[in-house]
Design a protein around this motif. Sequence first.
Motif, PDB file in Angstrom:
ATOM      1  N   SER A  25      -1.211 -85.771 -17.507  1.00  0.00           N
ATOM      2  CA  SER A  25      -2.767 -85.074 -16.807  1.00  0.00           C
ATOM      3  C   SER A  25      -3.942 -85.595 -17.386  1.00  0.00           C
ATOM      4  O   SER A  25      -4.110 -86.815 -18.194  1.00  0.00           O
ATOM      5  CB  SER A  25      -2.519 -84.070 -16.522  1.00  0.00           C
ATOM      6  N   VAL A  66       0.262 -71.147 -11.331  1.00  0.00           N
ATOM      7  CA  VAL A  66      -0.678 -71.919 -11.094  1.00  0.00           C
ATOM      8  C   VAL A  66      -1.193 -73.154 -11.724  1.00  0.00           C
ATOM      9  O   VAL A  66      -2.115 -74.654 -11.412  1.00  0.00           O
ATOM     10  CB  VAL A  66      -1.371 -70.577 -12.780  1.00  0.00           C
ATOM     11  N   VAL A  67       0.177 -73.688 -12.630  1.00  0.00           N
ATOM     12  CA  VAL A  67      -0.173 -75.006 -13.375  1.00  0.00           C
ATOM     13  C   VAL A  67       0.272 -75.983 -11.175  1.00  0.00           C
ATOM     14  O   VAL A  67      -0.153 -77.020 -11.898  1.00  0.00           O
ATOM     15  CB  VAL A  67       1.451 -75.535 -13.934  1.00  0.00           C
ATOM     16  N   TRP A  70      -3.736 -76.331 -10.165  1.00  0.00           N
ATOM     17  CA  TRP A  70      -4.752 -77.034 -11.054  1.00  0.00           C
ATOM     18  C   TRP A  70      -4.176 -78.733 -10.603  1.00  0.00           C
ATOM     19  O   TRP A  70      -4.936 -78.905 -10.896  1.00  0.00           O
ATOM     20  CB  TRP A  70      -4.468 -76.634 -12.116  1.00  0.00           C
ATOM     21  N   TRP A  71      -2.970 -79.034 -10.966  1.00  0.00           N
ATOM     22  CA  TRP A  71      -2.263 -80.495 -10.565  1.00  0.00           C
ATOM     23  C   TRP A  71      -2.831 -81.023  -9.254  1.00  0.00           C
ATOM     24  O   TRP A  71      -2.977 -81.909  -9.075  1.00  0.00           O
ATOM     25  CB  TRP A  71      -1.043 -80.141 -10.747  1.00  0.00           C
ATOM     26  N   SER A  73      -5.246 -79.968  -7.934  1.00  0.00           N
ATOM     27  CA  SER A  73      -7.085 -79.967  -7.165  1.00  0.00           C
ATOM     28  C   SER A  73      -6.980 -81.581  -8.356  1.00  0.00           C
ATOM     29  O   SER A  73      -8.278 -81.449  -8.276  1.00  0.00           O
ATOM     30  CB  SER A  73      -7.721 -78.866  -8.098  1.00  0.00           C
ATOM     31  N   ILE A  74      -6.322 -82.026  -8.936  1.00  0.00           N
ATOM     32  CA  ILE A  74      -7.306 -82.912 -10.048  1.00  0.00           C
ATOM     33  C   ILE A  74      -7.451 -84.467  -9.019  1.00  0.00           C
ATOM     34  O   ILE A  74      -6.442 -84.585  -8.246  1.00  0.00           O
ATOM     35  CB  ILE A  74      -5.755 -84.050 -10.936  1.00  0.00           C
TER      36      ILE A  74
END
Length: 321
Positions: A25, A66-67, A70-71, A73-74
């Motif tokens: 990440s 959540v993970v 978030w991933w 959104s990178i």
Amino acid sequence: MCLHILGWFILTCMVCWASLAIYYSNLPAVVRPIAAALFAIGSFGAFYFIRAHVFAISGFGAIFVVVLLWWLSIPPSNNRDWQPDVALLPSATIDGNMVTIHNIRNVDYRSESDYTVRHYDASFNLAQLRSVDNFLVYWGSPLIAHTMMSFGFDDGRYLCFSIETRKCIGQKYSAVKGFFKQYELTYVVADERDLVRLRTNYRHEDVYLFRLNASKEVMRSTLLEYLRVVNRLREQPEWYNALTNNCTPNLRGHTAPYNPRGKWDWRLVANGYVDRFMYEEGVLDRSLPLSDLKKRSYINGTANATGDASDFSRRIRAGVL
């Protein structure tokens, strides 16, 4: 019992994916392995020690979401310290039948890692588009191949497209990393003396050239679709994905809307067998058995003998149906 095993299998896959997503990440390098290990250990520990499994699974599910969010959104970027061969993005200006391609790559190779990067601009008349060919490149397992498309014109020029990872300086390709937003996607537009000769003469990969049966309309529409994506990637970078956003799925995406025979097939994933799929669909010449056609399509010997001759594209097609 079967449902219980299936449930554990799905949960295990989710834990492994999320752990790898954390490990590969944009977190600081020193944090990634610790965070990934804590997530994996914490998840499996919760499944094993918490007696209220519904609570444990619900808690894991919330953290997993959540993970995942978030991933997702990178963001990809066009601003990195790129390797020289992919540092300059191509673009196209389209005016009716006239297409001008900017930054066509023409690398001068002395070895795979020792080269001089050159680019040029050139104009093509779509009314003179006469052929489209597919290159299958094998570098290891027969299950997997790299695919490239090349469009030929009446004046003898060929415009070759290779959908690849856009690597930063010091990066090397990893099949595992290819699933986890480690590389941006790039469309290399180049001479065949660049893209093909790199693979035949310097990487010593096995390269097959297949002439495709396609109407003028399909050839034109496919080329324009490639160029639209080339222009889009200059403005909107995308992540490469080893399963969903790479050379073969994108190739089908470019051609399927304009080809009534276009359909999904498992060999578009195990693309080392995509030649069999194209043969069955009548996209390739069927006057010979596929085994004989493939022998005639193998171009490594001719490419190595031709070297960097200016008529490289003409010579590698000698004897190819």
